[in-house]
Each structure stands twice: as C-alpha cells, then as structure tokens.
Design an enzyme around this catalytic site. Structure first.
Site: not given
Ligand code: F6P
Length: 359
Positions: A282, A140
């Site tokens: 993912h 992130d």
C-alpha cells in the site's frame, strides 16, 4: 438554476482523489452549484443521519490537493446490493440508498472509482434513474477506454523510486533484488516502473514465464560483469504451474501477495545468488500525487462538471491521446484493460534487453 452535485470516492484509495474533488468543487462553484461530499463511498448515505458535508472552494485552498488518501474516506467492501450488516447478515440496501439520494435533493452524482465500483454504481444509477458521471481512478490503470486513471502515475513513481533505492544496496551486496508491486490482474505498474527503474526481468500476469528463463537472464547479467540484478514482479503473477499467491483475511476476503517471496527462493536456487525480496504494498497508494496525477485529476474533474452542465449522464470521463473525452460507462466496465503483449512498452522493454521470463 442552482444544482446540487453529490460526490464520493469509492473502492481503494490512491493519490490524486483530493485533487479530483478540488477540480469538481471549483468548477461547480463557478456555475453557482453546490457540492455535497458523501463519506465512505456511498455507505455514508446509509447512516442515520447521513454522513455527508458541503464541500466549498475554501476547503481546497489549503494543502488538501497535495495530500494522498481521500478526505471523504472510501471503502471497497460495502456493496449496497450485498451490504454486510454488523450482525453478519447480508442485505440489499440499494433502494434505501436511492431514497437517500432523493431525500437530499441531489441533481447529479459524481463517483470517483475503478471498474469494481463502477459496475456496482452503474447498476444502482440505472435502477434509481440517477444522473451519474464516473471519474476513473485506480493505481492498476486497468479501466477500459482511458489511457490513464488517477493514481497510476504516482504508484509508478513510488515503485520506480523503490527500484532506485534497491539498486545501490543490490550492488553493494552482490544481490538479486526482487520487488513485488500491486496491480491486481493487470501488469501496468510492474511494466512501467520496471522499465523506468532499470529492471533486468519484469514478470507480469499477461506473459507466462519459466524460472529457467529468469535464471538465464540473471546469469547473462552476471557473466557480463555486473554483480547485481533487479527483478520486478506484479502481485498477480502465478507460479509457472498456475498457482496464485493470495492472502485470506478474516471474513474470507482475499488479496494477492507473496509471489515475490516464492520467486526469491526459486531465483536463489536457480542462480546460486543471494536474493532478497521487497513487497511494496500500500506504500504505492498513499503518496502525495505527482504533477501528472494532479493535472489528470484537474482535467477530469472539470470535464465531469461540464458534462453535467450539458445534461450528459451515464458517461465516464477519460484521458485519450492528450485530450479529455467521455465514453459510455458501459464500455468502460465491459472488460479489464490488461497489458497488450505487443504494446509499445512491451516492445520497448524487449529492445532494452529486459526479460519477461518467456524466452
Ligand atoms: O485495485 C487497487 C489495489 O491496490 C490493487 O492493486 C490491490 O490488489 C488491491 O487494491 C488491494 O486492496 P486492499 O486495499 O483492499 O488491500
């Protein structure tokens, strides 16, 4: 004097974790120190016998540095202060954990984690008076005080490659392609990979948008004679009226996911275009690390050991302006580093004609 470092990976995995461990082990071994790897975050130390193993330089002579994931395993759901027991009860096991570190005669602790992990670890280390250094990792890239965290570059590369793969199929079918990427509450992945991947529209949680503005941009692209458009959206983007898209898992855990599907329908209706949606998920985390992530992992790992050698603790190593620095861990976790709406990348995107759906 020979010292013993305990190292573990904590929170969600990402590419580059094994490269961090390699850097720590190689530089610690240069000082004649031992490194003990704890399995599954700190949870390995709560098992009987403790789940840990000595990490030697020989282990890292192989392909491990090139691999995604973490050889030690990790977890983002075993907070020692609120530990979920197999019978469903919740216990504070922080004292047990501190005692386990002491029993293993650990001198120093290196945790590789993100903001969530560092908040918990900082509390634990303060409580136990343990000597701790944090190494930032998160796809992130939302940790404060560091320009980059390990794993971000690889995640952006994967998302950019996904855009490269979506473009020809979008062009072949005259379609609007929506790509939803991760990022929790910060839009760094969407913004960076959106620019690199040639998006027409980038939607991030930091900038409010309307479907009308997205449609306006797509119509403009179509009027200009291009038969396809690419839309990048970050998972934490809400609907224009503020609704979050979350998936609730067994046990009540929530994760973002699904805003892309919502927008696909909205865009199809508003532009009368065939629209398809890809949710990358993912896939962004498991890749072999890019050279940038390997370099960052190496530089941060070496710096962490150097800080321990100097007797500096409760710090996070960080990358800033092409240098490795260290900052108080309290500062690193004081706030989430979201995208600044006047940052160079936002300005660059606007200058390239990319729409954020706000005008
Ligand atoms: O923080 C990293 C991250 O991959 C976020 O981008 C995402 O929202 C979340 O973790 C997914 O978590 P999990 O691996 O538990 O599904």
């Amino acid at each position: 004097m020979k010292k013993k470092i305990a190292i573990f990976t904590s929170g969600g995995d990402c590419a580059g974790l094994n490269a961090v461990m390699r850097a720590v082990v190689l530089s610690a071994s240069g000082l004649g120190w031992e490194v003990l790897g704890i399995e599954n975050g700190t949870a390995g130390l709560l098992e009987n016998p403790p789940e840990c193993r000595t990490l030697t330089p020989e282990i890292f002579d192989t392909t491990i540095m090139r691999q995604g994931g973490t050889i030690l395993g990790t977890t983002n759901s075993r907070n020692p202060f609120e530990y979920k027991m197999p019978d469903g009860s919740v216990r504070d096991r922080s004292d047990e954990l501190i005692a386990a570190f002491r029993a293993l005669e650990i001198d120093y602790i290196i945790g590789i984690g993100g903001d969530g992990s560092f908040r918990i670890l900082n509390k634990l280390m303060n409580k136990g008076g343990l000597n701790f250094i944090g190494i930032p990792k998160t796809i992130d890239n939302d940790l404060n005080m560091t320009d980059y965290s390990v794993g971000f570059d690889t995640a952006v590369s994967v998302a950019t490659e996904a855009m490269d793969r979506l473009q020809p199929t979008a062009a072949s079918h005259d379609r609007v392609m929506v790509l939803e990427v991760m990022g929790r509450d910060a839009g760094h992945i969407a913004l960076t990979a959106g620019i690199a991947g040639g998006a027409d529209v980038i939607l991030i949680p930091e900038i409010p948008y309307t479907v009308e503005n997205i449609a306006k941009k797509i119509n403009k692209v179509q009027v200009s004679g291009r038969n396809f458009a690419l839309v990048m959206v970050s998972e934490a983007v809400k609907t224009p009226d503020g609704r979050k898209f979350e998936v609730v898992y067994h046990g009540g855990e929530t994760r973002y996911g699904g805003i892309g599907e919502y927008l696909g329908v909205q865009i199809a209706q508003a532009t009368n275009s065939e629209t398809r949606v890809t949710i990358l998920g993912h896939v962004q985390r498991g890749a072999s690390p890019t050279f940038n992530d390997r370099l960052l992992a190496s530089a941060l790992g070496v710096k962490a050991v150097d800080l321990l050698r100097q007797g500096k603790f409760a710090r996070m190593v960080a990358w800033h302006n092409m240098e490795v620095i260290d900052v108080p861990i309290d500062h690193a976790i004081s706030e989430c580093r979201t995208v600044s709406t006047d940052s160079v990348l936002v300005r660059t995107a606007r200058a390239l004609g990319i729409s954020f759906g706000d005008t």
